[in-house]
Motif scaffolding. Structure first.
Motif, PDB file in Angstrom:
ATOM      1  N   SER A  87      12.802  -5.620 -13.756  1.00  0.00           N
ATOM      2  CA  SER A  87      13.431  -4.615 -12.904  1.00  0.00           C
ATOM      3  C   SER A  87      12.879  -3.235 -13.233  1.00  0.00           C
ATOM      4  N   ALA A  88      12.285  -2.592 -12.238  1.00  0.00           N
ATOM      5  CA  ALA A  88      11.617  -1.303 -12.446  1.00  0.00           C
ATOM      6  C   ALA A  88      11.079  -0.832 -11.104  1.00  0.00           C
ATOM      7  N   LEU A  89      10.373   0.296 -11.132  1.00  0.00           N
ATOM      8  CA  LEU A  89       9.666   0.794  -9.954  1.00  0.00           C
ATOM      9  C   LEU A  89       8.219   0.342 -10.008  1.00  0.00           C
ATOM     10  N   TYR A  90       7.698  -0.109  -8.894  1.00  0.00           N
ATOM     11  CA  TYR A  90       6.322  -0.588  -8.830  1.00  0.00           C
ATOM     12  C   TYR A  90       5.553   0.230  -7.801  1.00  0.00           C
ATOM     13  N   PHE A  91       4.365   0.670  -8.239  1.00  0.00           N
ATOM     14  CA  PHE A  91       3.526   1.490  -7.378  1.00  0.00           C
ATOM     15  C   PHE A  91       2.165   0.847  -7.184  1.00  0.00           C
ATOM     16  N   CYS A  92       1.724   0.833  -5.943  1.00  0.00           N
ATOM     17  CA  CYS A  92       0.383   0.419  -5.596  1.00  0.00           C
ATOM     18  C   CYS A  92      -0.461   1.686  -5.409  1.00  0.00           C
ATOM     19  N   ALA A  93      -1.740   1.633  -5.792  1.00  0.00           N
ATOM     20  CA  ALA A  93      -2.610   2.806  -5.663  1.00  0.00           C
ATOM     21  C   ALA A  93      -4.005   2.380  -5.228  1.00  0.00           C
ATOM     22  N   VAL A  94      -4.689   3.294  -4.565  1.00  0.00           N
ATOM     23  CA  VAL A  94      -6.052   3.015  -4.101  1.00  0.00           C
ATOM     24  C   VAL A  94      -6.956   4.200  -4.373  1.00  0.00           C
ATOM     25  N   ARG A  95      -8.164   3.904  -4.746  1.00  0.00           N
ATOM     26  CA  ARG A  95      -9.225   4.915  -4.829  1.00  0.00           C
ATOM     27  C   ARG A  95     -10.401   4.382  -4.047  1.00  0.00           C
ATOM     28  N   GLU A  96     -10.894   5.166  -3.124  1.00  0.00           N
ATOM     29  CA  GLU A  96     -12.041   4.730  -2.342  1.00  0.00           C
ATOM     30  C   GLU A  96     -13.307   4.999  -3.146  1.00  0.00           C
ATOM     31  N   THR A  97     -14.238   4.043  -3.114  1.00  0.00           N
ATOM     32  CA  THR A  97     -15.464   4.199  -3.876  1.00  0.00           C
ATOM     33  C   THR A  97     -16.191   5.473  -3.451  1.00  0.00           C
ATOM     34  N   GLY A  98     -16.601   6.242  -4.438  1.00  0.00           N
ATOM     35  CA  GLY A  98     -17.302   7.489  -4.180  1.00  0.00           C
ATOM     36  C   GLY A  98     -16.384   8.687  -4.006  1.00  0.00           C
ATOM     37  N   PHE A  99     -15.088   8.468  -4.031  1.00  0.00           N
ATOM     38  CA  PHE A  99     -14.143   9.563  -3.909  1.00  0.00           C
ATOM     39  C   PHE A  99     -13.332   9.694  -5.203  1.00  0.00           C
ATOM     40  N   GLN A 100     -12.837  10.868  -5.432  1.00  0.00           N
ATOM     41  CA  GLN A 100     -12.176  11.134  -6.709  1.00  0.00           C
ATOM     42  C   GLN A 100     -10.678  10.893  -6.682  1.00  0.00           C
ATOM     43  N   LYS A 101     -10.071  11.010  -5.511  1.00  0.00           N
ATOM     44  CA  LYS A 101      -8.618  10.974  -5.453  1.00  0.00           C
ATOM     45  C   LYS A 101      -8.079   9.574  -5.700  1.00  0.00           C
ATOM     46  N   LEU A 102      -6.986   9.508  -6.455  1.00  0.00           N
ATOM     47  CA  LEU A 102      -6.241   8.270  -6.661  1.00  0.00           C
ATOM     48  C   LEU A 102      -4.913   8.462  -5.944  1.00  0.00           C
ATOM     49  N   VAL A 103      -4.698   7.678  -4.901  1.00  0.00           N
ATOM     50  CA  VAL A 103      -3.541   7.872  -4.032  1.00  0.00           C
ATOM     51  C   VAL A 103      -2.555   6.724  -4.208  1.00  0.00           C
ATOM     52  N   PHE A 104      -1.284   7.079  -4.307  1.00  0.00           N
ATOM     53  CA  PHE A 104      -0.237   6.096  -4.550  1.00  0.00           C
ATOM     54  C   PHE A 104       0.600   5.826  -3.314  1.00  0.00           C
ATOM     55  N   GLY A 105       1.171   4.632  -3.261  1.00  0.00           N
ATOM     56  CA  GLY A 105       2.172   4.314  -2.262  1.00  0.00           C
ATOM     57  C   GLY A 105       3.496   4.944  -2.624  1.00  0.00           C
ATOM     58  N   THR A 106       4.487   4.706  -1.793  1.00  0.00           N
ATOM     59  CA  THR A 106       5.794   5.342  -1.974  1.00  0.00           C
ATOM     60  C   THR A 106       6.646   4.659  -3.033  1.00  0.00           C
ATOM     61  N   GLY A 107       6.194   3.510  -3.513  1.00  0.00           N
ATOM     62  CA  GLY A 107       6.921   2.814  -4.568  1.00  0.00           C
ATOM     63  C   GLY A 107       7.934   1.822  -4.024  1.00  0.00           C
ATOM     64  N   THR A 108       8.149   0.758  -4.780  1.00  0.00           N
ATOM     65  CA  THR A 108       9.145  -0.268  -4.452  1.00  0.00           C
ATOM     66  C   THR A 108       9.999  -0.529  -5.681  1.00  0.00           C
ATOM     67  N   ARG A 109      11.290  -0.456  -5.486  1.00  0.00           N
ATOM     68  CA  ARG A 109      12.209  -0.742  -6.597  1.00  0.00           C
ATOM     69  C   ARG A 109      12.469  -2.242  -6.622  1.00  0.00           C
ATOM     70  N   LEU A 110      12.156  -2.874  -7.725  1.00  0.00           N
ATOM     71  CA  LEU A 110      12.414  -4.310  -7.916  1.00  0.00           C
ATOM     72  C   LEU A 110      13.681  -4.473  -8.737  1.00  0.00           C
ATOM     73  N   LEU A 111      14.600  -5.255  -8.201  1.00  0.00           N
ATOM     74  CA  LEU A 111      15.846  -5.538  -8.909  1.00  0.00           C
ATOM     75  C   LEU A 111      15.959  -7.051  -9.087  1.00  0.00           C
ATOM     76  N   VAL A 112      15.934  -7.478 -10.335  1.00  0.00           N
ATOM     77  CA  VAL A 112      16.058  -8.903 -10.653  1.00  0.00           C
ATOM     78  C   VAL A 112      17.449  -9.137 -11.219  1.00  0.00           C
ATOM     79  N   SER A 113      18.193  -9.988 -10.552  1.00  0.00           N
ATOM     80  CA  SER A 113      19.575 -10.259 -10.970  1.00  0.00           C
ATOM     81  C   SER A 113      19.640 -11.508 -11.844  1.00  0.00           C
ATOM     82  N   PRO A 114      20.558 -11.499 -12.809  1.00  0.00           N
ATOM     83  CA  PRO A 114      20.661 -12.646 -13.740  1.00  0.00           C
ATOM     84  C   PRO A 114      21.125 -13.917 -13.016  1.00  0.00           C
TER      85      PRO A 114
END
Lengths: 112, 113
Positions: free
Chosen positions: B86-113
Motif C-alpha cells: 500500500s503506497a503511491l505509485y508513479f509511472c514516468a517517461v523520458r524520451e530518448t534524446g530529451f532531458q526531461k523526466l515526466v511523471f504521471g499523476t500517481g495511483t494510490r494502491l490500497l491492499v486490504s488484509p
C-alpha cells in the motif's frame, strides 16, 4: 554510500521571506531535477539541469529560481515566499537518459 | 511533448490477489519508462525500468511491468499483493534524446488484509 540529500526536511516561514532549499548528490550525476508535489500527490517538474551552468524551466511555471555552479549542488531559491508556495519539493538526479533517477527525502515547505 | 497518464486515482485489492496499476505514455520517439513507489513523507523509490529488449521487466519487491508498444502502455503488476505494498505509485517517461523526466499523476494502491 552515494546518495542525494535535501535540507531542510521541514520549513515553516513567513510570507515575504527569501528561502533556499538545498539539494546535493554525491553520485556525480549530470542531470538534476526539482519537482513540486501537490497535497493530492501529483508531481510537477519545475526545473531541471543537464550539467554545470545549464538550467531549464520545467512544465509547471514557478516563481522559484535555480542555479548549477557545481555538479553536486542544485539549490532552489524563492525570493519572496507566499502561501501559494506551500508544497513538498523533491530533488532528483540521474546519470544518463536511460538510467533511473534517485530522489531525496523532500522538503515540506509551509508559508504562513 | 512527452506525457504519461495514470487513469486510476486509486486501486483497491485484497491481500494475496494479483494487482495491476495502469500507465500509458505519449512520446514522439522511443521511450524510457520507469515505475516508482512513494511511502508517506518520503521521496520516491525506484522499482523498475524499461529501456529496450524484453517487454516484460522484473523489478524490486516482486513487481514487474509489461511494455506494450502498440498500446503505448507500461502497466505495473504483481502476482500476489501484500498489505505493505500500500503506497503511491508513479509511472514516468523520458524520451530518448530529451532531458526531461515526466511523471504521471500517481495511483494510490490500497491492499486490504
Amino acid at each position: 554510500e552515494a546518495d542525494i540529500y535535501q535540507t531542510p526536511r521541514y520549513l515553516v516561514i513567513g510570507t515575504g521571506k527569501k528561502i533556499t532549499l538545498e539539494c546535493s548528490q554525491t553520485m556525480g550525476h549530470d542531470k538534476m531535477y526539482w519537482y513540486q508535489q501537490d497535497p493530492g500527490m501529483e508531481l510537477h517538474l519545475i526545473h531541471y539541469s543537464y550539467g554545470v551552468n545549464s538550467t531549464e524551466k520545467g512544465d509547471l511555471s514557478s516563481e522559484s529560481t535555480v542555479s548549477r555552479i557545481r555538479t553536486e549542488h542544485f539549490p532552489l531559491t524563492l525570493e519572496s515566499a507566499r502561501p501559494s508556495h506551500t508544497s513538498q519539493y523533491l530533488c532528483a538526479s540521474s546519470e544518463r537518459d536511460n538510467t533511473e533517477a534517485f530522489f531525496g527525502q523532500g522538503t515540506r515547505l509551509t508559508v504562513v | 511533448a512527452q506525457s504519461v497518464a495514470q487513469p486510476e486515482d486509486q486501486v483497491n485489492v485484497a491481500e494475496g490477489n494479483p494487482l495491476t496499476v495502469k500507465c500509458t505514455y505519449s512520446v514522439s520517439g522511443n521511450p524510457y519508462l520507469f515505475w516508482y513507489v512513494q511511502y508517506p513523507n518520503r521521496g520516491l523509490q525506484f522499482l523498475l525500468k524499461y529501456i529496450t529488449g524484453d517487454n516484460l521487466v522484473k523489478g524490486s519487491y516482486g513487481f514487474e511491468a509489461e511494455f506494450n508498444k502498440s498500446q503505448t502502455s507500461f502497466h505495473l503488476k504483481k502476482p500476489s499483493a501484500l498489505v505493505s505494498d500500500s503506497a503511491l505509485y508513479f509511472c514516468a517517461v523520458r524520451e530518448t534524446g530529451f532531458q526531461k523526466l515526466v511523471f504521471g499523476t500517481g495511483t494510490r494502491l490500497l491492499v486490504s488484509p
